[in-house]
Design a protein around this motif. Structure first.
Motif: not given
Length: 74
Positions: A1-4, A19-23, A28-30
């Motif tokens: 999982x990618x966390x920004x 962009x992440x949603x489209x891919x 997770x955004x924090x």
């Protein structure tokens, strides 16, 4: 999982989220107000700064598109 992790939600973070949603990538955004610049974390990688994150997401988009291309892996 990618966390920004980001100091403040802004147009840049909104763009990355889109962009992440489209891919269709797990993310997770924090909010992390103590940060000076945003960071992207994936497993043991840490990518810091808006330019580096944008480049990472561009490469990820290319990888995802290549993987989904017809005939991939055949």
């Amino acid at each position: 999982m990618i966390t920004i992790c980001y100091p403040e939600y802004d147009k840049e973070v909104e763009s990355w989220e889109s962009q992440l949603r489209e891919m269709v990538v797990a993310y997770r955004l924090q909010a992390s107000p103590e940060l000076v610049e945003p960071e992207l974390r994936e497993q043991d990688k840490v990518i810091a700064g808006t330019d580096a994150i944008a480049a990472y997401l561009k490469k990820l988009r290319q990888d995802v598109d290549d993987w989904r291309a017809p005939g991939c892996g055949v």
